[in-house]
Design a protein around this motif. Structure first.
Motif, PDB file in Angstrom:
ATOM      1  N   ARG A  89      -7.384  -3.413 -11.143  1.00  0.00           N
ATOM      2  CA  ARG A  89      -8.606  -3.310 -11.960  1.00  0.00           C
ATOM      3  C   ARG A  89      -8.360  -2.681 -13.317  1.00  0.00           C
ATOM      4  O   ARG A  89      -9.221  -2.760 -14.198  1.00  0.00           O
ATOM      5  CB  ARG A  89      -9.676  -2.416 -11.334  1.00  0.00           C
ATOM      6  N   ALA A  90      -7.237  -1.994 -13.484  1.00  0.00           N
ATOM      7  CA  ALA A  90      -6.988  -1.321 -14.759  1.00  0.00           C
ATOM      8  C   ALA A  90      -6.298  -2.242 -15.771  1.00  0.00           C
ATOM      9  O   ALA A  90      -6.097  -1.860 -16.917  1.00  0.00           O
ATOM     10  CB  ALA A  90      -6.154  -0.073 -14.529  1.00  0.00           C
ATOM     11  N   LEU A  91      -5.941  -3.444 -15.336  1.00  0.00           N
ATOM     12  CA  LEU A  91      -5.330  -4.401 -16.277  1.00  0.00           C
ATOM     13  C   LEU A  91      -6.415  -4.959 -17.199  1.00  0.00           C
ATOM     14  O   LEU A  91      -7.574  -5.097 -16.787  1.00  0.00           O
ATOM     15  CB  LEU A  91      -4.681  -5.550 -15.500  1.00  0.00           C
ATOM     16  N   GLY A 117      -9.968 -10.224  -5.773  1.00  0.00           N
ATOM     17  CA  GLY A 117     -11.228 -10.528  -5.078  1.00  0.00           C
ATOM     18  C   GLY A 117     -12.354  -9.607  -5.516  1.00  0.00           C
ATOM     19  O   GLY A 117     -13.515  -9.992  -5.445  1.00  0.00           O
ATOM     20  N   PHE A 118     -12.031  -8.400  -6.001  1.00  0.00           N
ATOM     21  CA  PHE A 118     -13.080  -7.446  -6.407  1.00  0.00           C
ATOM     22  C   PHE A 118     -13.921  -7.982  -7.558  1.00  0.00           C
ATOM     23  O   PHE A 118     -15.024  -7.541  -7.792  1.00  0.00           O
ATOM     24  CB  PHE A 118     -12.456  -6.095  -6.789  1.00  0.00           C
ATOM     25  N   ARG A 119     -13.396  -8.970  -8.291  1.00  0.00           N
ATOM     26  CA  ARG A 119     -14.173  -9.532  -9.409  1.00  0.00           C
ATOM     27  C   ARG A 119     -15.275 -10.460  -8.938  1.00  0.00           C
ATOM     28  O   ARG A 119     -16.202 -10.750  -9.676  1.00  0.00           O
ATOM     29  CB  ARG A 119     -13.238 -10.333 -10.336  1.00  0.00           C
ATOM     30  N   ALA A 120     -15.134 -10.940  -7.694  1.00  0.00           N
ATOM     31  CA  ALA A 120     -16.010 -12.033  -7.266  1.00  0.00           C
ATOM     32  C   ALA A 120     -17.286 -11.584  -6.570  1.00  0.00           C
ATOM     33  O   ALA A 120     -18.263 -12.297  -6.536  1.00  0.00           O
ATOM     34  CB  ALA A 120     -15.237 -12.962  -6.346  1.00  0.00           C
ATOM     35  N   SER A 121     -17.279 -10.370  -5.986  1.00  0.00           N
ATOM     36  CA  SER A 121     -18.372 -10.078  -5.070  1.00  0.00           C
ATOM     37  C   SER A 121     -19.288  -8.953  -5.544  1.00  0.00           C
ATOM     38  O   SER A 121     -18.905  -8.103  -6.347  1.00  0.00           O
ATOM     39  CB  SER A 121     -17.777  -9.706  -3.716  1.00  0.00           C
TER      40      SER A 121
END
Ligand SMILES: Nc1ncnc2c1ncn2[C@@H]1O[C@H](COP(=O)(O)OP(=O)(O)OP(=O)(O)O)[C@@H](O)[C@H]1O
Ligand SMILES: [Mg+2]
Length: 200
Positions: free
Chosen positions: A119-121, A150-154
């Protein structure tokens, strides 16, 4: 598309990119560089994940060299040590030693001080096997990138814009249409050696 149709599509697209000669690969890598190097999303990113190409994948090495030169922080994927079929990202600096993983793919040595949470990218250049003009992506079939991002999708993070995910590929990997599966992560755009595609 059934799982066996996806498997045979993967096979033919991988075959097609492996057929490219070293000279064609070099020309494609340089066209990719020309399309991406001057873009705001590239030169404004502080932390960028690249990959080392194999299996005929397009080579983002010129872009990584330019980013290193400019002092942007560059990262490479390494197989997650605990989580099945997921990736972690490790800082890469000029001259760092690489080693081969279980598939013979080069990766940096895993050292906790050089790890960054996905997530830090700011920006990730995502390899792929196939894509369509609507930016649907077909990967190697193990769900590595899907799981890792996957954290971007939900849920509450669904409108999260970071990291920006840019699929990169040879134009010969484009197919007329692909159906995204529920777990497939969305690409913000896909850049081939000839064209940039954005979702409608
Ligand atoms: N976020 C996730 N959580 C759990 N399982 C997942 C997740 N994402 C994908 N998978 C599983 O991984 C398998 C492979 O997914 P898929 O066919 O989309 O891989 P791919 O996108 O081609 O591969 P890759 O992301 O490694 O390039 C599927 O069976 C899917 O159920
Ligand atoms: Mg997928």
């Amino acid at each position: 598309m059934t799982p066996s149709e996806r498997a045979s599509l993967r096979k033919s697209l991988r075959h097609c990119r492996r057929q490219l000669t070293p000279r064609e690969q070099d020309a494609a890598a340089s066209r990719l560089y020309d399309q991406v190097a001057g873009k705001r999303f590239f030169h404004c990113a502080r932390r960028i994940a690249f990959y080392l190409p194999g299996d005929g994948e397009i080579d983002p090495g010129l872009l990584m060299a330019a980013a290193l030169e400019r002092g942007q922080h560059c990262y490479l994927p390494v197989i997650h040590p605990h989580k099945k079929n997921a990736l972690v990202f490790v800082r890469f600096r000029s001259g760092d030693v690489l080693q081969t993983n279980r598939w013979g793919i080069y990766e940096p040595r895993l050292r906790s001080a050089a790890l960054i949470p996905a997530r830090a990218l700011d920006l990730v250049l995502v390899p792929l096997v196939g894509f369509d003009a609507a930016c649907n992506r077909l990967g190697m079939g193990k769900g590595f990138y899907d799981r890792t991002f996957g954290f971007r999708a939900s849920g509450v993070r669904s409108r999260r814009r970071s990291p920006r995910l840019i699929g990169v590929a040879h134009e010969c990997q484009r197919v007329s249409a692909l159906k995204a599966q529920d777990w497939d992560i969305r690409m913000d755009r896909i850049v081939s050696d000839w064209q940039t595609y954005q979702p409608q």
